[in-house]
Design an enzyme around this catalytic site. Sequence first.
Site, PDB file in Angstrom:
ATOM      1  CE  LYS A  14      11.136  15.317  38.518  1.00 30.55           C
ATOM      2  NZ  LYS A  14      10.445  14.773  39.694  1.00 30.55           N
ATOM      3  NE  ARG A  89      15.150  16.633  42.659  1.00 29.11           N
ATOM      4  CZ  ARG A  89      14.980  15.796  41.638  1.00 29.11           C
ATOM      5  NH1 ARG A  89      15.551  16.039  40.489  1.00 29.11           N
ATOM      6  NH2 ARG A  89      14.216  14.734  41.761  1.00 29.11           N
ATOM      7  NE  ARG A 128      10.942   5.223  39.547  1.00 30.89           N
ATOM      8  CZ  ARG A 128      11.221   6.520  39.452  1.00 30.89           C
ATOM      9  NH1 ARG A 128      11.193   7.120  38.273  1.00 30.89           N
ATOM     10  NH2 ARG A 128      11.514   7.215  40.512  1.00 30.89           N
ATOM     11  NE  ARG A 134      15.262   5.924  40.912  1.00 32.64           N
ATOM     12  CZ  ARG A 134      14.775   7.072  40.447  1.00 32.64           C
ATOM     13  NH1 ARG A 134      14.422   7.173  39.176  1.00 32.64           N
ATOM     14  NH2 ARG A 134      14.648   8.113  41.240  1.00 32.64           N
ATOM     15  NE  ARG A 146      12.853  10.046  45.595  1.00 32.68           N
ATOM     16  CZ  ARG A 146      12.448   9.118  44.731  1.00 32.68           C
ATOM     17  NH1 ARG A 146      12.190   7.888  45.144  1.00 32.68           N
ATOM     18  NH2 ARG A 146      12.297   9.421  43.462  1.00 32.68           N
TER      19      ARG A 146
HETATM   20  P1  B4P Z   1       8.709   9.937  37.165  1.00 29.40           P
HETATM   21  O1  B4P Z   1       8.045  10.960  37.997  1.00 29.40           O
HETATM   22  O2  B4P Z   1       8.788  10.155  35.692  1.00 29.40           O
HETATM   23  O3  B4P Z   1      10.099   9.763  37.890  1.00 29.40           O
HETATM   24  P2  B4P Z   1      11.405  10.636  37.780  1.00 29.40           P
HETATM   25  O4  B4P Z   1      11.416  11.625  36.707  1.00 29.40           O
HETATM   26  O5  B4P Z   1      12.450   9.613  37.717  1.00 29.40           O
HETATM   27  O6  B4P Z   1      11.445  11.509  39.083  1.00 29.40           O
HETATM   28  P3  B4P Z   1      12.310  11.387  40.372  1.00 29.40           P
HETATM   29  O7  B4P Z   1      12.060  12.653  41.107  1.00 29.40           O
HETATM   30  O8  B4P Z   1      11.979  10.113  41.041  1.00 29.40           O
HETATM   31  O9  B4P Z   1      13.825  11.186  39.940  1.00 29.40           O
HETATM   32  P4  B4P Z   1      15.094  12.012  39.540  1.00 29.40           P
HETATM   33  O10 B4P Z   1      15.787  11.069  38.646  1.00 29.40           O
HETATM   34  O11 B4P Z   1      14.828  13.371  39.003  1.00 29.40           O
HETATM   35  O12 B4P Z   1       8.032   8.507  37.257  1.00 29.40           O
HETATM   36  C1  B4P Z   1       7.839   7.762  38.424  1.00 29.40           C
HETATM   37  C2  B4P Z   1       7.066   6.460  38.110  1.00 29.40           C
HETATM   38  O13 B4P Z   1       5.704   6.778  37.831  1.00 29.40           O
HETATM   39  C3  B4P Z   1       7.543   5.691  36.879  1.00 29.40           C
HETATM   40  O14 B4P Z   1       7.558   4.318  37.183  1.00 29.40           O
HETATM   41  C4  B4P Z   1       6.505   5.961  35.814  1.00 29.40           C
HETATM   42  O15 B4P Z   1       6.360   4.913  34.903  1.00 29.40           O
HETATM   43  C5  B4P Z   1       5.262   6.159  36.630  1.00 29.40           C
HETATM   44  N1  B4P Z   1       4.303   7.068  35.992  1.00 29.40           N
HETATM   45  C6  B4P Z   1       4.587   8.259  35.423  1.00 29.40           C
HETATM   46  N2  B4P Z   1       3.455   8.838  34.971  1.00 29.40           N
HETATM   47  C7  B4P Z   1       2.422   7.989  35.299  1.00 29.40           C
HETATM   48  C8  B4P Z   1       1.012   8.031  35.113  1.00 29.40           C
HETATM   49  N3  B4P Z   1       0.401   9.050  34.508  1.00 29.40           N
HETATM   50  N4  B4P Z   1       0.274   7.013  35.599  1.00 29.40           N
HETATM   51  C9  B4P Z   1       0.877   5.960  36.215  1.00 29.40           C
HETATM   52  N5  B4P Z   1       2.213   5.854  36.408  1.00 29.40           N
HETATM   53  C10 B4P Z   1       2.972   6.856  35.962  1.00 29.40           C
HETATM   54  O16 B4P Z   1      15.906  12.206  40.929  1.00 29.40           O
HETATM   55  C11 B4P Z   1      16.380  11.134  41.713  1.00 29.40           C
HETATM   56  C12 B4P Z   1      17.325  11.643  42.812  1.00 29.40           C
HETATM   57  O17 B4P Z   1      18.518  12.212  42.205  1.00 29.40           O
HETATM   58  C13 B4P Z   1      16.813  12.775  43.706  1.00 29.40           C
HETATM   59  O18 B4P Z   1      16.049  12.303  44.794  1.00 29.40           O
HETATM   60  C14 B4P Z   1      18.163  13.438  44.170  1.00 29.40           C
HETATM   61  O19 B4P Z   1      18.776  12.709  45.198  1.00 29.40           O
HETATM   62  C15 B4P Z   1      19.026  13.341  42.933  1.00 29.40           C
HETATM   63  N6  B4P Z   1      18.952  14.545  42.067  1.00 29.40           N
HETATM   64  C16 B4P Z   1      18.498  14.578  40.774  1.00 29.40           C
HETATM   65  N7  B4P Z   1      18.569  15.822  40.273  1.00 29.40           N
HETATM   66  C17 B4P Z   1      19.065  16.618  41.265  1.00 29.40           C
HETATM   67  C18 B4P Z   1      19.346  18.014  41.370  1.00 29.40           C
HETATM   68  N8  B4P Z   1      19.108  18.850  40.347  1.00 29.40           N
HETATM   69  N9  B4P Z   1      19.843  18.490  42.538  1.00 29.40           N
HETATM   70  C19 B4P Z   1      20.091  17.666  43.568  1.00 29.40           C
HETATM   71  N10 B4P Z   1      19.836  16.333  43.546  1.00 29.40           N
HETATM   72  C20 B4P Z   1      19.331  15.808  42.409  1.00 29.40           C
END
Ligand code: B4P
Length: 191
Positions: A14, A89, A128, A134, A146
Site C-alpha cells: 500500500k 481499517r 523491511r 520498525r 497484524r
Molecule cells: P507496504 O505494504 O507498502 O507497507 P505499509 O503500507 O507500510 O503497510 P503496513 O500495513 O505495514 O503499515 P501502516 O503504516 O499502514 O510495504 C511493506 C514492505 O514490502 C516494504 O518494505 C516494501 O518495500 C516491500 N514491498 C512492497 N511491494 C513489494 C513488491 N512488489 N515486491 C517486494 N517487496 C515489496 O500501519 C502500521 C500500523 O499503524 C498498523 O499496524 C496500526 O497499528 C496503525 N494504524 C495505521 N492506520 C491505522 C488505522 N486507520 N486505524 C488503526 N490503526 C492504524
Amino acid sequence: MVNFLIFGPPGSGKGTQSVRLAEKFNLIHLSTGDMLRAEIAAGTELGKKMSQIMSKGELVPDEVVIEMIAFKIDNSRDAAGFLFDGFPRTVSQTEALEKMLNERGMKIDSMLVLDVDHDELVKRLIARAELSGRPDDKDPAVIENRIDVYKEKTEPIIEYCSKRGIYQPVNGMGTIEDIFGRLTGYMKEII
Ligand code: B4P
C-alpha cells in the site's frame, strides 16, 4: 475530486505504491500509518500512547485516526483528489470517512485491494525490518497478529464496499513495477 482507497494486508505494498500513484495522478497521499509514526518520532503524548498499541500490531482507536484524517481533508481543499492509504481499517472508520466526504460533496470512487500470498507478506515485512527498524516488522509473532487483525477487523470493509460497487481487486504479486502498472490501469478507468 476523485478519491481512492488503497487497501490490503500489512506488507501488501500500500505505502510503496501510494507514493508513486499520488505523484502520477496528482493526488494527496494520506497515510494514517505515516501520520502516527510522525507523532511517535515527534515524541508527543499521543505518539507515546499509540506506539505501545502499534508495536503489538493492534489497531489504534478509531477516533484518533478519524480526527487526523478530518484535519487533513479540511486543510487540503484545493486537491485534485485523495489517495487514502491504510485508512479506513474498520467498518466504523469507513462509515466515518463516507460521512466526512459526503458532507463535503465528495465520495469514495474506488477501493483498490492488493491481493498477496501470506508467505510473501511475511517475507516483505521481515526484509523491511532490517532497513526501517520498525518494531512491528521485527517480531514474526507481531506480524502474524497484524495479519490476523487485518482479517478480523479490516477485511469486512471489502463486503461493505462491494455492495457500493466500488471494490476493485488487484493482483499484488510480482515486481513493484508490474503492480504499479496494474493499479494505474484501473485508476485510469475512473479518472
Ligand atoms: P507496504 O505494504 O507498502 O507497507 P505499509 O503500507 O507500510 O503497510 P503496513 O500495513 O505495514 O503499515 P501502516 O503504516 O499502514 O510495504 C511493506 C514492505 O514490502 C516494504 O518494505 C516494501 O518495500 C516491500 N514491498 C512492497 N511491494 C513489494 C513488491 N512488489 N515486491 C517486494 N517487496 C515489496 O500501519 C502500521 C500500523 O499503524 C498498523 O499496524 C496500526 O497499528 C496503525 N494504524 C495505521 N492506520 C491505522 C488505522 N486507520 N486505524 C488503526 N490503526 C492504524
